[in-house]
Write an enzyme that holds these catalytic residues in place. Sequence first.
Site, PDB file in Angstrom:
ATOM      1  N   GLU A   1      40.521  48.831  48.109  1.00 29.63           N
ATOM      2  CA  GLU A   1      39.897  48.213  46.943  1.00 29.63           C
ATOM      3  C   GLU A   1      40.097  49.022  45.662  1.00 29.63           C
ATOM      4  O   GLU A   1      40.375  48.465  44.611  1.00 29.63           O
ATOM      5  CB  GLU A   1      38.410  47.966  47.209  1.00 29.63           C
ATOM      6  CG  GLU A   1      38.163  46.983  48.356  1.00 29.63           C
ATOM      7  CD  GLU A   1      38.857  45.633  48.162  1.00 29.63           C
ATOM      8  OE1 GLU A   1      39.338  45.343  47.045  1.00 29.63           O
ATOM      9  OE2 GLU A   1      38.918  44.864  49.134  1.00 29.63           O
TER      10      GLU A   1
ATOM     11  N   HIS B   1      47.082  43.714  47.021  1.00 28.57           N
ATOM     12  CA  HIS B   1      46.674  43.933  48.413  1.00 28.57           C
ATOM     13  C   HIS B   1      47.767  43.523  49.403  1.00 28.57           C
ATOM     14  O   HIS B   1      47.759  43.997  50.538  1.00 28.57           O
ATOM     15  CB  HIS B   1      45.448  43.083  48.753  1.00 28.57           C
ATOM     16  CG  HIS B   1      44.127  43.688  48.372  1.00 28.57           C
ATOM     17  ND1 HIS B   1      43.786  44.986  48.651  1.00 28.57           N
ATOM     18  CD2 HIS B   1      43.036  43.148  47.771  1.00 28.57           C
ATOM     19  CE1 HIS B   1      42.544  45.215  48.236  1.00 28.57           C
ATOM     20  NE2 HIS B   1      42.067  44.113  47.682  1.00 28.57           N
TER      21      HIS B   1
ATOM     22  N   HIS C   1      45.042  41.623  41.458  1.00 28.46           N
ATOM     23  CA  HIS C   1      44.349  42.453  42.458  1.00 28.46           C
ATOM     24  C   HIS C   1      44.663  41.964  43.882  1.00 28.46           C
ATOM     25  O   HIS C   1      45.053  42.751  44.749  1.00 28.46           O
ATOM     26  CB  HIS C   1      42.842  42.386  42.174  1.00 28.46           C
ATOM     27  CG  HIS C   1      41.972  43.062  43.184  1.00 28.46           C
ATOM     28  ND1 HIS C   1      41.281  44.227  42.906  1.00 28.46           N
ATOM     29  CD2 HIS C   1      41.656  42.746  44.470  1.00 28.46           C
ATOM     30  CE1 HIS C   1      40.585  44.585  43.982  1.00 28.46           C
ATOM     31  NE2 HIS C   1      40.795  43.700  44.948  1.00 28.46           N
ATOM     32  N   GLU C   2      44.525  40.668  44.099  1.00 31.77           N
ATOM     33  CA  GLU C   2      44.736  40.152  45.460  1.00 31.77           C
ATOM     34  C   GLU C   2      46.199  40.288  45.880  1.00 31.77           C
ATOM     35  O   GLU C   2      46.504  40.547  47.046  1.00 31.77           O
ATOM     36  CB  GLU C   2      44.280  38.694  45.588  1.00 31.77           C
ATOM     37  CG  GLU C   2      42.825  38.428  45.201  1.00 31.77           C
ATOM     38  CD  GLU C   2      41.804  39.376  45.829  1.00 31.77           C
ATOM     39  OE1 GLU C   2      42.069  39.896  46.918  1.00 31.77           O
ATOM     40  OE2 GLU C   2      40.747  39.597  45.199  1.00 31.77           O
TER      41      GLU C   2
ATOM     42  N   ALA D   1      37.454  36.547  45.432  1.00 33.80           N
ATOM     43  CA  ALA D   1      38.724  36.158  46.021  1.00 33.80           C
ATOM     44  C   ALA D   1      38.974  37.009  47.252  1.00 33.80           C
ATOM     45  O   ALA D   1      38.366  38.058  47.413  1.00 33.80           O
ATOM     46  CB  ALA D   1      39.852  36.371  45.022  1.00 33.80           C
ATOM     47  N   MET D   2      39.881  36.533  48.111  1.00 32.53           N
ATOM     48  CA  MET D   2      40.169  37.261  49.348  1.00 32.53           C
ATOM     49  C   MET D   2      41.672  37.262  49.603  1.00 32.53           C
ATOM     50  O   MET D   2      42.325  36.218  49.579  1.00 32.53           O
ATOM     51  CB  MET D   2      39.409  36.595  50.507  1.00 32.53           C
ATOM     52  CG  MET D   2      39.732  37.162  51.875  1.00 32.53           C
ATOM     53  SD  MET D   2      39.187  38.900  52.001  1.00 32.53           S
ATOM     54  CE  MET D   2      40.434  39.525  53.138  1.00 32.53           C
ATOM     55  N   GLU D   3      42.193  38.465  49.880  1.00 28.35           N
ATOM     56  CA  GLU D   3      43.630  38.692  49.928  1.00 28.35           C
ATOM     57  C   GLU D   3      44.320  38.304  51.228  1.00 28.35           C
ATOM     58  O   GLU D   3      45.394  38.853  51.533  1.00 28.35           O
ATOM     59  CB  GLU D   3      43.903  40.171  49.664  1.00 28.35           C
ATOM     60  CG  GLU D   3      43.456  41.128  50.813  1.00 28.35           C
ATOM     61  CD  GLU D   3      42.052  41.682  50.653  1.00 28.35           C
ATOM     62  OE1 GLU D   3      41.223  41.030  50.003  1.00 28.35           O
ATOM     63  OE2 GLU D   3      41.789  42.766  51.201  1.00 28.35           O
TER      64      GLU D   3
HETATM   65  N1  BES Z   1      38.841  42.089  49.748  1.00 33.15           N
HETATM   66  C1  BES Z   1      38.049  41.629  48.667  1.00 33.15           C
HETATM   67  C2  BES Z   1      37.159  40.471  49.021  1.00 33.15           C
HETATM   68  C3  BES Z   1      35.939  40.832  49.808  1.00 33.15           C
HETATM   69  C4  BES Z   1      34.870  41.434  49.194  1.00 33.15           C
HETATM   70  C5  BES Z   1      35.846  40.543  51.165  1.00 33.15           C
HETATM   71  C6  BES Z   1      33.742  41.756  49.941  1.00 33.15           C
HETATM   72  C7  BES Z   1      34.731  40.881  51.903  1.00 33.15           C
HETATM   73  C8  BES Z   1      33.671  41.480  51.298  1.00 33.15           C
HETATM   74  C9  BES Z   1      38.947  41.191  47.510  1.00 33.15           C
HETATM   75  O1  BES Z   1      40.196  41.779  47.477  1.00 33.15           O
HETATM   76  C10 BES Z   1      38.263  41.589  46.245  1.00 33.15           C
HETATM   77  O2  BES Z   1      38.166  42.745  45.994  1.00 33.15           O
HETATM   78  N2  BES Z   1      37.794  40.632  45.476  1.00 33.15           N
HETATM   79  C11 BES Z   1      37.079  40.885  44.249  1.00 33.15           C
HETATM   80  C12 BES Z   1      37.883  40.494  43.044  1.00 33.15           C
HETATM   81  C13 BES Z   1      38.599  41.602  42.350  1.00 33.15           C
HETATM   82  C14 BES Z   1      39.209  41.124  41.053  1.00 33.15           C
HETATM   83  C15 BES Z   1      37.812  42.853  42.117  1.00 33.15           C
HETATM   84  C16 BES Z   1      35.828  40.051  44.281  1.00 33.15           C
HETATM   85  O3  BES Z   1      35.669  39.259  45.190  1.00 33.15           O
HETATM   86  O4  BES Z   1      35.007  40.215  43.380  1.00 33.15           O
HETATM   87 ZN    ZN Z   2      40.201  43.719  46.808  1.00 38.01          ZN
END
Ligand code: BES
Ligand code: ZN
Length: 737
Positions: free
Chosen positions: A328, A309, A305-306, A270-272
């Site tokens: 993160e 953020h 989580h998102e 996912a992306m915030e």
């Molecule tokens: N900001 C990240 C998404 C991301 C990850 C963008 C790598 C660019 C590169 C997002 O907030 C995130 O951490 N997503 C996690 C989910 C979370 C529940 C740990 C993911 O994508 O696994």
């Molecule tokens: Zn994240």
Amino acid sequence: MAGSPEQFRGQSRLPRFAAPLRYDLVLRPDLAACTFSGSGSAAVAVSAPTRFLVLNAAELAVDRSSIRFQDWAPTEVAQFEEDEILVLGFGRELPLGEGVLSMDFTGTLNDQMRGFYRSKYEYNGEARNMAVTQFEAADARRCFPCWDEPAFKAKFKITLEVPAELVALSNMPVVKETVCGPLKTVYYEESPLMSTYLVAIVVGLFDYIESSTLEGTKVRVYTQVGKTSQGKFALDVGVKSLDLFKDYFATPYPLPKLDMIAIPDFAAGAMENYGLVTYRESALLYDEQLSSASNKQQVAITVAHELAHQWFGNLVTMEWWTHLWLNEGFASWVSYLAVESIFPEWNNWTQFLDETTSGLRLDALAESHPIEVDVNHASEIDAIFDSISYDKGASVIRMLQSYLGAERFQKALASYIKKYAYSNAKTEDLWAVLEEETGEPVKDLMTTWTKQQGYPVIYAKLNGQDLELEQAQFLSDGSSGPGMWIVPMTACCGSYDLNKKFLLKGKTDTMHIKDFAATQSGQNFWIKLNIDQTGFYRVKYDDELAAGLENAIKAKKLSLMDMIGIVEDSYALSVACKQTLTSLLRLLNAYRHESDYTILSHVTSVCLSVNKISTDANPDLSSDIKKLLIKLLLLAAKRVGWDPKDGESHLDVMLRSLLLIALVKLGHEETINEGIRRFHIFLEDRKTPLLPPDNRKAAYLAVMRTVSTSNRAGYDVLLKIYKETSEAQEKSRILGV
Ligand code: BES
Ligand code: ZN
């Protein structure tokens, strides 16, 4: 003319002499041709004498004749693909103050799931394209030329030209829409100050459901047409999380709306994006009939989580990627806080130890890296979205919170958010606020954890009335590194009411236990260090202390978290040859009567690792070890069986799935045969209650064990199910076997 565009090559960051204040962007995606065109202008503040503007652009065709700064056309235009920069040289020095840069450009809606890309989906049985953005970490530059670093915050005013029948979303709400033939132009409100990596656009066919927070923020979940019922759970968690974070950070949700949307082709989980959070379908959609309990938990954690953020990351953003862990690690930690409060019966903080466990496992490698890590080129950023930033990051935050106390910690965080809202912060800025608010030596303490890779193992030895402690860097290859930490130590003796807290500052220290252990003796004597595993370190007890803890485990005197910590530490110490495998197996045996999911999830994971190591090392010995491990898990497995029981808890459902999978992996014949039997019933009737989603992975694994070079039947039938299903979670269940 002074200087040349070449001088800006090979730099890790853009020069700071000009910075964007406001972008005005028009984007026209062509979903059939998979291309887009754009016109952008940016109000730029020039703060030091220069005749250049240097910004990021990659894989974009910039129309050179369209470029203007104020009325001036550039005399030099250089696009360096390797550096992902666009350098504009002007025939005169730029006036200090504000000016407007504008240009036109075109690009491809790629299928790389980054920048501005196309995802496929089905509508009425027909293949369609949607246009989606994914800009983190450094891919906004693939959509429009921009100062693509988190510290260059600016306001964004976005306009989209898209087919009139499609849904077009961006970070902010729509202010105006005009239709002209088959196309519509959608104008969005101007955003507050934000970083480029959080800009988002989605264009396609969607349905939505809507709800709102106590403060009246509209929250929507967008899904593929006809699937909105699968968005209800995430919507509910989303609304509750926003309410909760608003209180926790003592700051309202910063935007007028929040959309969450499921995207079929999506690189991360996912992306915030600010106000428009994008998800992989399996991380957002939940279906009572088709999803498992662990899918449900994953959705809740991901949404929390998102949304965390939106404050930690979006409102206050790291100054540079070196501080990515602030984003993160923090979002991961605080997502547990939210989920714990929404679903207290999930025992979420105990499950948090999964994060600590994976952080500790990775960080015991010599190849690990510090939490704060140098980043010099955009291509290096993706690599740090790893267990160190997330799991170690989240764990050291939990350690600090536990040291400072929950209330003081929350208060200080709220001031940090207020102080740096709409701006950027570094790791030491957070320490400074925490230090100021609490008067504790936060910076010295935390620097040892964030600027230094690895972590210590604390050797604990009883010497009469003294508990002798010594720290050394723990490495899983059995060697020990040079690291030294300021370690927040906690200890309890015979009871959680008798506890102590102190900082271990040097290599060794001695704790006098006379006063606090006076009442303990013989069988009842035990000392547990690192109470509830809030510290990011391991403990190696001497034989006497270890025996005391084993008794305490059997007598059920310890908290779930401590039970987990003891078995995890013991496993890691065995792998590192700091103790014998026999002593680990004896300890595991003390968990034979356990029936709690959170404990058994660690016990089974240790069992499976021991099984793997022993099979690799000595196949003869391994069949005996297998038998022993199976026996260990069988008591609990018999209790939960294969069939769900009326009204059973979420954790028991998870436990069943966990144990069945582990027994299949360990080669337990009875479980394997039962899995295959139920699978055949499932093949005839996909709705059979004999194989609910929670148990399917175990059955699929059992089926896969029958596959060999001469018999592919099991593989083929799983592949068929994979192809037939449109459920993302079912697909990944099959992929995972
Ligand atoms: N900001 C990240 C998404 C991301 C990850 C963008 C790598 C660019 C590169 C997002 O907030 C995130 O951490 N997503 C996690 C989910 C979370 C529940 C740990 C993911 O994508 O696994
Ligand atoms: Zn994240």
